[in-house]
Scaffold this active site. Structure first.
Site, short mmCIF file in Angstrom:
data_model
loop_
_atom_site.label_atom_id
_atom_site.label_comp_id
_atom_site.label_asym_id
_atom_site.label_seq_id
_atom_site.Cartn_x
_atom_site.Cartn_y
_atom_site.Cartn_z
N LYS A 1 14.83 -1.05 41.55
CA LYS A 1 14.53 -1.83 40.34
C LYS A 1 13.50 -2.89 40.70
CE LYS A 1 17.91 -4.20 38.34
NZ LYS A 1 19.04 -4.48 37.44
N ASP B 1 27.98 -8.74 30.75
CA ASP B 1 27.06 -7.84 30.03
C ASP B 1 27.58 -6.40 30.11
OD1 ASP B 1 24.89 -7.26 28.44
OD2 ASP B 1 23.48 -7.08 30.09
N VAL C 1 12.74 0.97 36.74
CA VAL C 1 13.63 1.51 37.77
C VAL C 1 13.06 2.84 38.25
CG1 VAL C 1 15.97 2.24 38.34
CG2 VAL C 1 15.61 0.43 36.65
N GLY D 1 14.40 -1.87 31.96
CA GLY D 1 15.27 -2.88 31.37
C GLY D 1 14.58 -4.21 31.31
N GLY D 2 15.34 -5.26 31.02
CA GLY D 2 14.77 -6.58 30.90
C GLY D 2 14.14 -7.07 32.19
#
Length: 818
Positions: A513, A609, A499, A494-495
């Site tokens: 993460k 989000d 992970v 992800g941003g």
């Protein structure tokens, strides 16, 4: 196909500054049998390393030795064949620089000004129909080389045409020069994570600017780049004032390096010119950079170094790209461990639109003290994204009102300021300004190199019941749990970073993460995750097991969710589709988690989000809401909203939040409504490959819902499973969630109630207790036992039905609820 192989060679070179030593380093003086020394770099003649049939060599008559580059530009290799190429053997897979030099001259009955051709690299078209009439041209590209060879192909446009090149540079870039998930996309939808891996994009340099400084030549740059002055791009020159320092920048691990930009870029800046301006007068510094091609996407790297403040914490400012907020309340000291004169850079992706211009602006933040309002910029790099096509479907029509209102608003504002300047001056002097909340919460690291000091929150939030240190996990244990971050254990990205699946020493399965190692991206999100998850525990919220911040690492450890994100089970490859009953249960579980988030505390927490990738499933398909990096504390009891810059994900973003930049828990409700339709239709929130009217799931599905034909767009896998009564209630619930105004949307408590009601309708009718619902507008349907009748209840203006939710949700309410 004709090709030539260029052997790997070692080139010693020396510079006044510590030189970068690339593992791949090819410098070719094309069309010549002589070597050339340029900026202390050794360019090899290519005549001896090419097949004699590969193009032809031409030499300039009476070359002018006045410039450093004249030796390179006194020869060229000319190609008449349909496809001719250079082939370089690559040692290091990864990001590389490619520079192509073109300088036309006439010799041997060949006029290079008449050449028209295209060039590609490993099959990617870099440019086409290219020709050089007069001046010399250097075209620079940054690209990923993912195999053992790099082929540079030259193709004449017409049969009668030809191609040429004077010199070629190919060298590997420093590690992490381009970070895969380090860029933010900025535009009418707010600030979002750029959806693609940036390292896979091919970039062509358009502008490289030393803001506030002099022109820099390749001799003064460790990557042999040229930087030009910013003066010609300033919109109002008197709005800016140059700032300089004679001290060398303080580079930090994980921040900018001399390869990102040379010292001289960070030792000069443009700042606000406040001379002869009243203290309260607000203005900005703006640069317009023409990019030539309209309607294209550009990678923008902005360089900052606070050389104007006397102490940390004085400088707060805002950054805008093409008029959109790119970074609000930027506090460089919070990102550089409270050190001044420390280089820092931020990457963005922006769409140029029809103007063919990338506009960069900075202005002071409201968080600045009245006497110290300032804003700075040290450097700008703008690169065209060669192989990226952005989808801008429908954006122009939706944003016409934004442009018109901005122009009119600016005109009115300037008029008022001119007429009432004196009055405003005296009023503002007496007025005590209340600082706004900072979008980027300041974060003091928990120990940059393993120290025992713990983090502090600049918004005054306290740690969880056991404090942060109670959840700290040593880096060595995380390395052991992931087999030293074995790539085979990666389960997502992800941003924030990758992970990994891991097993701790106590045999617990966890998801780990890891922020990009050494990167300075993501500090606010890291801090927010710890803050939020240290305070909450709920069956439908992913639990934080612990965190680690040692050796400049930012690592979060969560409970492991065996089946991953909901999105994967709706339209992911190779996975059996979920049944309708299971989808309903997942929606209900996620709604319970969100309801607790909104009501479990005095102010509540707004997730900000919500999307199908942030709803995770455990081994039993129990849904849990995850990823709290963008979460914000809700408004106080005497407030209606939180004023904040827009953040969220494209396709899920609340339009009212976007328009007004006022965040409420109803923004989460809107996003959840998109998820409901995503669950029903099994398609992404945004799909640019579909026809125009289908691109946006929320708009498309709402049209079908309003037409009373929602069953037409139901996922074919569940079309035979869902009952009409259940579908009607589900569709109504999603429709109310997607109301344009938050006041018309239900609370998450009401959404949860309606979803449970839909589930009971599905279950009861399956048992034959209820007749099928027709398409009548007001069907009379008997309710399952134990559920209150709401069909005849009025829906009030604040988005909630008039019945009391306490009958249904007493088990979810807490004593600390709102």
């Amino acid at each position: 196909m004709k090709s030539c192989k260029v052997a790997v060679f070692f080139i010693p070179f020396f510079c006044l500054i510590t030189a970068f030593s690339p593992q791949d380093n090819f410098l070719i003086n094309c069309g010549s049998d002589r070597d050339a020394i340029v900026d202390n770099r050794h360019f090899l003649g290519d005549s001896n390393s090419l097949h004699t049939s590969q193009g032809k060599s031409i030499l300039k008559e009476n070359p002018n030795p006045s410039s450093n580059l004249s030796f390179l530009y006194s020869s060229a290799r000319v190609f008449n064949d349909a496809s001719s190429r250079y082939v370089f053997n690559i040692n290091k897979i990864g990001t590389h620089f490619l520079r192509l030099h073109f300088s036309p001259f006439t010799a041997q009955n060949c006029d290079l000004r008449k050449a028209i051709f295209s060039v590609s690299a490993n099959g990617i078209l870099l440019f086409s129909n290219f020709g050089v009439n007069t001046a010399s041209v250097l075209r620079e590209f940054i690209l990923m080389v993912d195999n053992s060879e790099l082929e540079i192909e030259f193709t004449p446009t017409y049969e009668s045409s030809f191609a040429f090149v004077n010199a070629i540079e190919v060298f590997s870039a420093p590690d992490d020069f381009i970070i895969g998930d380090g860029a933010k996309s900025v535009g009418p939808r707010g600030i979002q994570e750029f959806s693609q891996n940036m390292t896979l994009q091919t970039l062509e340099t358009v502008h490289r600017i030393n803001v506030g400084g002099l022109k820099l030549t390749p001799f003064n740059d460790t990557l042999w780049r040229s930087w030009i002055r910013d003066e010609d791009f300033l919109v109002l020159k008197y709005a800016a004032k140059i700032g300089r320092t004679s001290h060398v920048p303080k580079y930090q691990k994980g921040g900018a390096t001399r390869e990102i930009a040379p010292d001289n870029v960070y030792m000069t800046a443009q700042q606000m010119n406040r001379e002869n301006v009243t203290t309260d007068f607000i203005f900005n510094i703006t640069w317009n950079f023409p990019v030539g091609i309209r309607d294209s996407s550009h990678f923008v790297r902005l360089h900052f170094c606070d050389i104007v403040s006397l102490s940390p914490g004085q400088l707060y400012f805002n950054v805008y790209l093409n008029g959109y907020t790119a970074y609000k309340d930027l506090d460089l000291s919070s990102l550089t461990f409270r050190e001044l004169a420390t280089p820092y850079y931020i990457d963005f992706v922006v769409y140029s639109g029809s103007s063919g211009v990338v506009q960069v602006s900075v202005d002071p933040s409201d968080l600045s003290s009245t006497m110290r309002k300032n804003a700075i910029l040290n450097g700008v790099e703008i690169m065209k994204m060669v192989n990226y096509v952005a989808s801008q479907t429908g954006s122009k029509k939706r944003n016409v009102w934004v442009i018109v209102s901005s122009v009119l608003g600016s005109f009115v504002l300037l008029s008022v300021l001119m007429i009432l300047a004196a009055l405003l001056f005296f009023v503002c002097r007496k007025k005590q300004l209340k600082p706004k909340r900072s979008e980027s919460v300041g974060w003091t690291p928990l120990g940059q190199y393993g120290s025992s000091s713990h983090g502090t929150l600049s918004d005054g939030t306290s740690p969880g019941p056991n404090g942060y240190l109670g959840q700290r996990i040593p880096f060595a244990e995380i390395q052991l749990a992931t087999n030293n971050f074995d790539k085979s254990l990666i389960v997502g990205s992800g941003g924030f970073g990758m992970v990994y699946k891991g097993i701790l020493g106590d045999k617990r399965k966890v998801a780990i993460k890891r922020g990009v190692p050494g990167s300075r991206q993501g500090l606010p999100e890291f801090q927010t995750e710890i803050t939020v998850l240290s305070k909450i525990r709920h069956h439908h919220l992913v639990s934080l097991v612990g965190y680690c911040e040692e050796q400049s690492e930012m690592i979060l450890v969560y409970e492991y969710m065996e089946k991953g994100p909901l999105k994967r089970h709706l339209y992911g490859p190779g996975i059996s589709p979920l049944s309708w009953k299971k989808r309903l249960e997942i929606c209900i579980g996620a709604a319970r988690g969100l309801h607790y988030l909104h009501t479990g505390f005095a102010q509540g927490i707004i997730h900000r989000d919500i999307k199908s990738t942030n709803i995770l499933l455990d081994e039993n398909c129990v849904a849990k809401v995850a990823d709290f990096g963008l979460s914000r504390t809700g408004p106080c009891l005497n407030e209606t909203h939180v004023s904040t810059g827009v953040k969220g994900s494209f396709g899920y973003l609340d339009p009212e939040y976007f328009r007004r930049q006022q965040l409420t828990d109803k923004s989460d409700v809107y996003s959840f409504g998109v998820v409901l339709f995503e669950v029903l239709c099994a398609r992404p929130a945004i799909d640019p490959l579909l026809s125009r009217e289908q691109v946006n799931l929320a708009e498309w599905s709402m049209q079908w819902q309003k037409d009373g034909q929602l069953e037409q767009i139901v996922d074919p896998h569940i079309r035979g499973q869902i009952k009409l009564s259940c579908l009607k209630k589900f569709g109504e619930t999603a429709e109310k969630c997607l109301a344009d105004y938050g006041i018309d949307r239900p609370t998450m408590g009401d959404v949860l109630w309606n979803l449970e009601y839909a589930f009971q309708l599905q279950e009861s009718e399956t048992l034959g207790e209820l007749p099928a619902i027709s398409n009548a507008s007001s069907p009379e349907v008997p309710l399952p036992e134990g559920l209150p009748n709401t069909h005849n209840e009025a829906y009030n203006g604040d988005g909630a039905s008039d019945i009391s939710t306490s009958k249904v949700f007493s088990q979810l309410m807490t004593n600390e609820g709102r």
